[in-house]
Motif scaffolding. Structure first.
Motif, mmCIF file in Angstrom:
data_model
loop_
_atom_site.group_PDB
_atom_site.id
_atom_site.type_symbol
_atom_site.label_atom_id
_atom_site.label_comp_id
_atom_site.label_asym_id
_atom_site.label_seq_id
_atom_site.Cartn_x
_atom_site.Cartn_y
_atom_site.Cartn_z
ATOM 1 N N LYS A 49 -12.561 -20.653 -29.874
ATOM 2 C CA LYS A 49 -11.242 -20.169 -30.293
ATOM 3 C C LYS A 49 -10.143 -20.344 -29.243
ATOM 4 O O LYS A 49 -9.017 -20.717 -29.576
ATOM 5 C CB LYS A 49 -11.349 -18.708 -30.696
ATOM 6 C CG LYS A 49 -10.090 -18.136 -31.264
ATOM 7 C CD LYS A 49 -10.319 -16.724 -31.802
ATOM 8 C CE LYS A 49 -9.092 -16.222 -32.526
ATOM 9 N NZ LYS A 49 -9.341 -14.960 -33.198
ATOM 10 N N TYR A 50 -10.426 -20.043 -27.988
ATOM 11 C CA TYR A 50 -9.368 -20.079 -26.974
ATOM 12 C C TYR A 50 -9.447 -21.290 -26.047
ATOM 13 O O TYR A 50 -8.719 -21.338 -25.062
ATOM 14 C CB TYR A 50 -9.373 -18.766 -26.174
ATOM 15 C CG TYR A 50 -9.104 -17.582 -27.060
ATOM 16 C CD1 TYR A 50 -7.974 -17.514 -27.852
ATOM 17 C CD2 TYR A 50 -10.011 -16.531 -27.138
ATOM 18 C CE1 TYR A 50 -7.716 -16.439 -28.685
ATOM 19 C CE2 TYR A 50 -9.771 -15.448 -27.972
ATOM 20 C CZ TYR A 50 -8.630 -15.418 -28.738
ATOM 21 O OH TYR A 50 -8.403 -14.340 -29.560
ATOM 22 N N ASN A 51 -10.244 -22.267 -26.379
ATOM 23 C CA ASN A 51 -10.262 -23.488 -25.585
ATOM 24 C C ASN A 51 -9.091 -24.410 -25.909
ATOM 25 O O ASN A 51 -8.897 -25.405 -25.254
ATOM 26 C CB ASN A 51 -11.583 -24.253 -25.740
ATOM 27 C CG ASN A 51 -12.587 -23.826 -24.709
ATOM 28 O OD1 ASN A 51 -13.426 -22.981 -24.988
ATOM 29 N ND2 ASN A 51 -12.497 -24.363 -23.515
ATOM 30 N N ASN A 52 -8.326 -24.082 -26.897
ATOM 31 C CA ASN A 52 -7.193 -24.934 -27.249
ATOM 32 C C ASN A 52 -5.859 -24.309 -26.870
ATOM 33 O O ASN A 52 -4.835 -24.700 -27.394
ATOM 34 C CB ASN A 52 -7.230 -25.283 -28.737
ATOM 35 C CG ASN A 52 -7.230 -24.037 -29.601
ATOM 36 O OD1 ASN A 52 -7.137 -22.923 -29.097
ATOM 37 N ND2 ASN A 52 -7.343 -24.222 -30.903
ATOM 38 N N SER A 86 -15.718 -26.793 -34.722
ATOM 39 C CA SER A 86 -14.420 -26.465 -34.127
ATOM 40 C C SER A 86 -14.627 -26.121 -32.660
ATOM 41 O O SER A 86 -15.752 -25.835 -32.232
ATOM 42 C CB SER A 86 -13.763 -25.280 -34.848
ATOM 43 O OG SER A 86 -14.484 -24.094 -34.589
ATOM 44 N N PHE A 87 -13.543 -26.169 -31.907
ATOM 45 C CA PHE A 87 -13.593 -25.743 -30.516
ATOM 46 C C PHE A 87 -13.767 -24.231 -30.449
ATOM 47 O O PHE A 87 -13.408 -23.525 -31.400
ATOM 48 C CB PHE A 87 -12.277 -26.093 -29.803
ATOM 49 C CG PHE A 87 -12.158 -27.537 -29.420
ATOM 50 C CD1 PHE A 87 -12.692 -27.993 -28.226
ATOM 51 C CD2 PHE A 87 -11.502 -28.427 -30.247
ATOM 52 C CE1 PHE A 87 -12.573 -29.319 -27.866
ATOM 53 C CE2 PHE A 87 -11.375 -29.748 -29.898
ATOM 54 C CZ PHE A 87 -11.917 -30.203 -28.703
ATOM 55 N N THR A 89 -18.895 -27.527 -30.464
ATOM 56 C CA THR A 89 -18.081 -28.160 -31.503
ATOM 57 C C THR A 89 -18.936 -28.877 -32.539
ATOM 58 O O THR A 89 -18.651 -28.814 -33.742
ATOM 59 C CB THR A 89 -17.061 -29.123 -30.864
ATOM 60 O OG1 THR A 89 -16.292 -28.385 -29.903
ATOM 61 C CG2 THR A 89 -16.126 -29.714 -31.894
ATOM 62 N N TYR A 140 -14.565 -19.005 -25.410
ATOM 63 C CA TYR A 140 -14.001 -19.848 -24.348
ATOM 64 C C TYR A 140 -15.127 -20.387 -23.473
ATOM 65 O O TYR A 140 -16.072 -19.671 -23.150
ATOM 66 C CB TYR A 140 -13.021 -19.051 -23.474
ATOM 67 C CG TYR A 140 -12.298 -19.900 -22.462
ATOM 68 C CD1 TYR A 140 -11.181 -20.637 -22.821
ATOM 69 C CD2 TYR A 140 -12.750 -19.988 -21.154
ATOM 70 C CE1 TYR A 140 -10.522 -21.432 -21.896
ATOM 71 C CE2 TYR A 140 -12.102 -20.789 -20.226
ATOM 72 C CZ TYR A 140 -10.991 -21.507 -20.607
ATOM 73 O OH TYR A 140 -10.345 -22.304 -19.702
#
Length: 150
Positions: free
Chosen positions: A146-149, A143-144, A138, A69
Motif C-alpha cells: 500500500k505505501y510503497n508508491n 499490487s504493490f 506484487t 511497506y
C-alpha cells in the motif's frame, strides 16, 4: 520453486528476525555507545496485523498480504527509530495514532556502512533483496504494498 522464491531462499548476506510491534521497536542509540553515523545495511517490512505475531518468524517466500511497506536502509535501526512517511500515512489513513496494529520485521546484512570498499556492493545486494521482496509481494497480490508508491 519459482525464480523469486529461489532467490529469497538463498539470501546470502541477510537474516530476518521476528515480527515486533512498532511501538516496542529498539532504539539502539539509547542503549549503546556507537558513532552516530554507524549502521548496518538492512531491509524492513511494515504490516498491519490485529493479533499478536511476536513469536512468528518471517518467511520471505510467504509475505503476508497485510504488509504495507517494504524498504531498505544503510542504517536500518536508525531508519526504524525515526519518523517514517509510510507510518505517518498509515496513522492518517487508519486513525491508529499509537500504532497498536502496526508491526515490523527487519533483516540485517553482514555489512556495515563503514566498509567503504564494499559500499556499492552492499547497496546493490540490499537493493536487490528489497526489489525481490516487492516483486514477490506484487506477483502474489497483484499490487504493490500500500505505501510503497508514496
Amino acid at each position: 520453486m519459482n525464480g523469486i522464491a529461489m532467490l529469497l531462499d538463498n539470501y546470502e548476506y541477510i537474516s530476518f528476525d521476528k515480527w515486533r510491534k512498532w511501538s516496542f521497536r529498539d532504539k539502539p542509540s539509547e542503549n549503546f555507545d556507537v558513532p552516530e553515523n554507524f549502521g548496518i545495511y538492512g531491509i524492513y517490512l511494515l504490516a498491519c496485523f490485529s493479533d499478536s505475531l511476536t513469536c512468528k518468524d518471517f518467511d520471505p517466500n510467504k509475505i503476508p498480504e497485510e504488509v504495507i511497506y517494504i524498504g531498505m536502509s544503510s542504517h536500518v535501526d536508525q531508519r526504524l527509530a525515526r519518523s517514517h512517511k509510510a507510518v505517518r500515512k498509515y496513522r492518517e489513513d487508519t486513525g491508529d495514532n499509537f500504532c497498536n496494529k502496526l508491526w515490523y520485521v527487519r533483516a540485517y546484512s553482514t555489512w556495515s556502512n563503514m566498509l567503504k570498499d564494499w559500499d556499492d556492493i552492499a547497496k546493490a545486494h540490499i537493493l536487490f533483496y528489497e526489489r525481490a521482496l516487492i516483486l514477490q509481494y506484487t506477483k502474489t497480490y497483484k499490487s504493490f504494498p500500500k505505501y510503497n508508491n508514496l
